[in-house]
Design an enzyme around this catalytic site. Sequence first.
Site, short mmCIF file in Angstrom:
data_model
loop_
_atom_site.label_atom_id
_atom_site.label_comp_id
_atom_site.label_asym_id
_atom_site.label_seq_id
_atom_site.Cartn_x
_atom_site.Cartn_y
_atom_site.Cartn_z
N THR A 95 0.99 -1.35 0.01
CA THR A 95 0.15 -0.16 0.00
C THR A 95 0.83 1.06 -0.20
O THR A 95 0.22 2.33 -0.30
CB THR A 95 -0.99 0.08 1.23
OG1 THR A 95 -0.13 -0.22 2.54
CG2 THR A 95 -1.84 -1.17 1.06
N CYS A 96 2.09 1.25 0.52
CA CYS A 96 2.95 2.39 0.59
C CYS A 96 3.30 2.92 -0.95
O CYS A 96 3.52 4.11 -1.20
CB CYS A 96 4.25 2.25 1.22
SG CYS A 96 3.89 1.93 2.79
N ALA A 97 3.33 1.94 -2.00
CA ALA A 97 3.77 2.13 -3.44
C ALA A 97 2.52 1.87 -4.29
O ALA A 97 2.66 2.03 -5.41
CB ALA A 97 4.78 1.32 -3.68
N GLY A 99 3.86 -3.15 4.03
CA GLY A 99 4.21 -1.64 3.86
C GLY A 99 3.38 -0.63 4.29
O GLY A 99 3.60 0.45 3.76
#
Length: 1534
Positions: A1495-1497, A1534
């Site tokens: 989810t961070c990217a 993430g």
Amino acid sequence: MENRGQKRTETVDELPADKRACSSFEFRPSTSSSSAQTQMSFAHEARDSEMETSSSTSGSTRSEVDGEKESTNGSCDSDSSLRDYYRHQSTGDHTKFKKVLSSLSDEFEESAQLALLTELCELLSFCSDSSLSSLMADSFSPLLVKLAKHESNPDIILLSIRAITYLCDANPRSSGFLVRHDAVPTLCQRLMSIEYLDVAEQCLQALKKISREQPLACLQSGAIMAVLSYIDFFSTSVQRIALSTVVNICKKQYPESPSLFMEAFPILCNLLQYEDRQLVESVATCLIRIGDQIYHSPDMLNEICRHGLVQHAVHLIGLNSRTTLCQLTNTGLIGLLAKLAAGSTIAFKTLFELNISNTVKDMLSSYDLSHGTHSVPMLDGHYSQIHEVLKLLNELLPAVCMEQDGQPKSDKEAFLLSHPDILPKFGVDLLPILIWVVGTGVNLLVCYGCLSVIYKLVHFSTPDVLQSLLQTVNFSSFLAGVFVRKDHHVILLALQIVDTLMLKLPHVFLNSFMKEGVLFAILALISPDKDLKLFPVFDGMSLETNGAQKSAFREVRRCPCYAFDMGQSSKSPENGCCKLQKDTVHNLARHIWTAFFETESVNPEKGVSNILQNLRNLSSALTALLSKSLEDANCSQLEEEIYGVLHQILSELNEKDSISTFELVESGVIKALVNYVSNGVHPVGEETYDTANQCYDAGKRFEVFGRLLLSCSDPALEKFSLLTIVRRLQSALSSVENFPVILNHASKLRNSYATVPYGRCTSYPCLKVQFEREKEEISLRDYSEDIVNVDPFLPLDAIEGYLWPRVCNIDPKSSTLGSKDLKGSNSSCSHSPSYSSDSVDKIADGIVSKKIVDNVHKQQDGKRDVLLSSPRDTARSGREILDSEKVTGVHVGAFEQEEDNTLQKDDAVKTEEPGCSNSEDTSQKLLLYLEGQQLDCKLTLYQSILKQQIELEHDIIPSANLWTHTYKITYKKTSFCQPSSYNSRTVFSEVDVEKLGSAHDILFLLRSMERINRMRLNLMSRERTYAFAEGRTDDLDKFHVAVYDVSQNEFVNSKLSEKLEQQMRDPMAVSVGGMPAWCTQLMASYPFLFAFEAKCKYFHLAALGRLPAQILPSPQTYVGSYSGRQQNHGNFPRKKFLVNRNTILESATRMMELHAHQKVLLEVEYNEEVGTGLGPTLEFYTLVCHEFQRNGLGMWREDQVDCMNAAEAENPGFLVSPVGLFPRPWLPSLSTESSTSFSEVIKKFRLLGQIVAKALQDGRVLDLPFSHAFYKLVLGKELTVHDILLIDPSLGKALVEFQAVVERNKYLRSLCEEEESQEPGVCLRSTKIEDLCLDFTLPGYPDYGLAPDSKMVNLDNIEEYITLIVDATTKSGISRQVEAFKSGFDQVLSVQHLQVFTEGELERLLCGEHALWNSDELLDNIKFDHGYTISSPPIVDLLEIMQEFNHEQQRAFLQFVTGAPRLPTGGLASLNPKLTIVRKHCGKWIDADLPSVMTCANYLKLPPYSTKVDLALSILPPISFLLYSFVDQIQKTG
């Protein structure tokens, strides 16, 4: 050769070994299994590292921050030990290198050589920078090159080339040594005689390293063809390495050997067809740079065009291209096409065959001018995309030669003559869009480029074609607008177009030029000293002739004469030499006037059109009647006459295409309408409504005017009166406004130190100022010894606050303040009594404070909000209408707020005003002067300097002179607290208004129109109420007929929006104080003029002091990729915060207690869970939003739990609010001390305000469905009975009908009094009010009593009942909750900054887009990588499934992939990082594996499912799970 690069990606993982045969030769297998394993592991590591690349941004930043924290715990001893360790290691490595070198030189046994090479590779991989000396690298080079030529052992070849690769990394000078020992020819030979795939791949790695430092040697050795010859046999990642080598070689210019590139052109052009974006971008970069080198050789240009370059490039820049390139590459390709069109006849013809005009039309139509145009070059010398597009268009049309008699026609002109259908198609596609671009107010160079293309098109078109092209556009009006610009080059082109049109089509354009004012613009050019009082638009029109100004002009930008000349280099010394002679424009204007216009029939004194004369007569009639009405305000017959004239004017204005913009402006109708709406009190100066009658009349006229505009019942917007007039006013405003865009052409900002008003470092330069005491001033000390650095972007009252304690002379005999006093006082300057550090911080965060916005309108908007429409109305009922539009700070219209609100605002102003604070000696104040002119203390010093430059008509300020000049500011004392001009009740000063001219009247009238549009429901409801009251209708259902409104976008002026966008792109626009004053003044008073995107950027400047990082112009970013998720990170430090999923609100409370006042970027980490960053943080905000929507909190109207027992509810569900969340009313008698439940509600609203503001500050999307009525309260507007329809539709409908009954009862009673008859009973839908059995309690809340006694509702007290319900629902019952929300918001950001937005815009700003995506957006805004392309079967299946998602499934999918169920402002295209789908490597049971996310990217790892059914069965369970639970138990990282 079947497996091309675009198809290779699918099968790369299925190949059995690394040593794959790449040609028809009989290959020998490698004898070293270890090397094969090494290669395989290396390949997997490379692939895995690439997988994590896109998500490394937040992680790397975080690690840097953590690293900084950890480094602070170190000591000098540990640093010394570390240095000793590296020194020892370096000495040991050097000894090992000498040993390997000695052994390798003497050893001839292959097995021993393999061992030594293996050891050397390990040493080179891990050695420090100082371990390998240049002498040692030079010694290794011949040995490694010799071993790379080995004929029998592929492992020796592989390891030696690998050592060469590592050697280039270990020592920067190694590339030169290797080139001297023929390493490049050896590597190229290995590639050309390719035998082993791992050897070939290692050769590519080595050449990539060497080409960085030695590109010429690589070029001369044939490296380009060596790396490209067998590129199809490599995987995509290796193909990228090969292209990187070619890019490195092409970086430099090689004028002596351009032919060396020609052999590679067929391969490069073929590679443009591949699907891998990075690969295609590298190829395009190579071709762009090669094109720059062979640009002056037509033969070479023709040669490269024969390989399909033009076709491929046109496909890539088109909107339908399957490969989306970054803006820099896209712009470069357009520039390459422009060069090809200029030098190659083949390219010129091919472009027309490919219908290039349609491609360019699509690009310009979808191109966001506010994001994509830059008035200065980028740092790398590349111009904006639209600039390159205009270069291309200019090259597609031949140059205009004025003397063509006897001269042969050029090839381009001959081609157009032989193909007569090309030019009409070109004009149909591009003429309207070019006219639109010029009309948006773009910068000078873009305007010049568009006009140049238009002139060529007009020149080369036949009269018949020209008439056909121009019949669909108002070309005369367009030219009239161009003449308003004062640049020689632009006006010359406009004159040339007029001359050509009058030669070809005089009968068509003669009357049109007169009607639109072109004739009078030309007259103004040839007679600048003539008084044109009849035509004030062009009065005083003149050209810039000041020589010093022209030299300054040359200093800061390229002359337009060369901007689109492909024969001139951007750095040529001729750039500053303008081709135009002094009298060129004047002579051409004189020629046109003499040849076409100097006749009796077009004499400007007699050639006024009938429409203009009629409008002038109506304007004069209305003005005369208004003057009479001021003398006799009670004459009903006069009002009827005024109404009749007004009706005639609006009827004339509503006639489609009958009135030109020039006629509208020149007729005086606009000023007459302004006088009517304002009741003859012009909204400028110190006048105000002196009597209640004036206020009453103004309100009455406003309502009459509004109802007249809204009387049309036709739903077709084209026939809607208000829409037609708004469009006319917008056109008029664009024609007459002349707000300057002043740009600093500095390539980058430099850090500085601001001594005044307080000592601190700044990221921008400071202004040098010397303060001097006025000569006649004897009561102040002199402060003229030192030159100080002044922060240019803070208000001058901050400087005054700094200066006052230093010049205040209690003892008149005190000595002059010297430099020592200055230095000694610097440390305490921020704590001076008149300007505290807190106030400094507030100004630094945003220049426009509440007092500025509040006081801008006091005089202009009158005393009180009154709106009356019937002679029987009272002043009270008139005020009810405008209560809904009362705005704290940004007030629009001709009316003022209630006295109590005004007093509250004035109190707030007094507490904030530094110059008039409650400190000692409040009567003391300094007046500051620059160049003899008094400075406005509410402007910044930078704005004050710009204002003086604007008055001198200096459009461009040379950055060098501005920042190096020393400004002398004189000061003197005044004995009273004098308000500055900005703090007066007008938007503009008297001088500004005189310069604005008719633009000011247009702005005022547009503001009235916009207000009428917002109040349309109120106005039409009152009209229907009076119809019911007077018996003209008995149908109450007509009250609820939809009112067709004008879209808010119609009030956006594209020209002013673009000007503001350009100004905000200026390097000095680090705050609103770094822009001309008109930007802040217009935004405060007329925010509806600006597009939502421009408002967002302005908000970030005002509230946060900078633009979002993603929209700053940069050659490496996609300009316009404005993200609503990570837009505000900037220089804010990051802070991690640990939260517990089971106690989300408690965690949020602790977070806000610690960090609400801090400008830090918060990142969330969950207790006992791994991962932090963007994804978990977005999920945290989503969970908090959901917690605020639980039943039992007592916060919202839909909450069904008893208010008194709200805290005792167990496991409540979530609220469902079809109309949005709105505060639940609580009894005003309850206090936070007496009611624990109410105290908790107040705390939660305060926390909610903090959360919302913090999310806005950090760029996080919220999932909070507030009602628009709540947004109106946040914006400071008051709600009325009509707004209850937005809160509770059934209750609102009932109250409106009750109000109609009240009005009918009043009307019938008045008739009965006149006739002395019995009062008749009034019923509601045949039912008496008494029979409804209503008591005085708030509907839906039986515990909320509206009156102290329990009386029932009847016909006599129903009006009181309505008033109490409205008050409880919109005021007294919810005021404390709303104030708590605002106070929490103010702890993070000032809520006043939000007032530039409407309710709908504020919802988009906070919560992103409600509509998520459609099928067309998916292909354009999703990236496919690492094993997937757009044509991969799993991707095709996934896109089909995503198109079939309903709204809830889309939300769940977004939350699964990104952490938030909503998209940021701008939709899917604004996701940052971009949504990326990659191939997930699974085991044997692929179809049984589940997708995973980062989810961070915004990374979705999708297994290659065999069928669409398998994919659906795997992707739907995770997102369906999120529909019912917010705890992520799937594979999320993430």
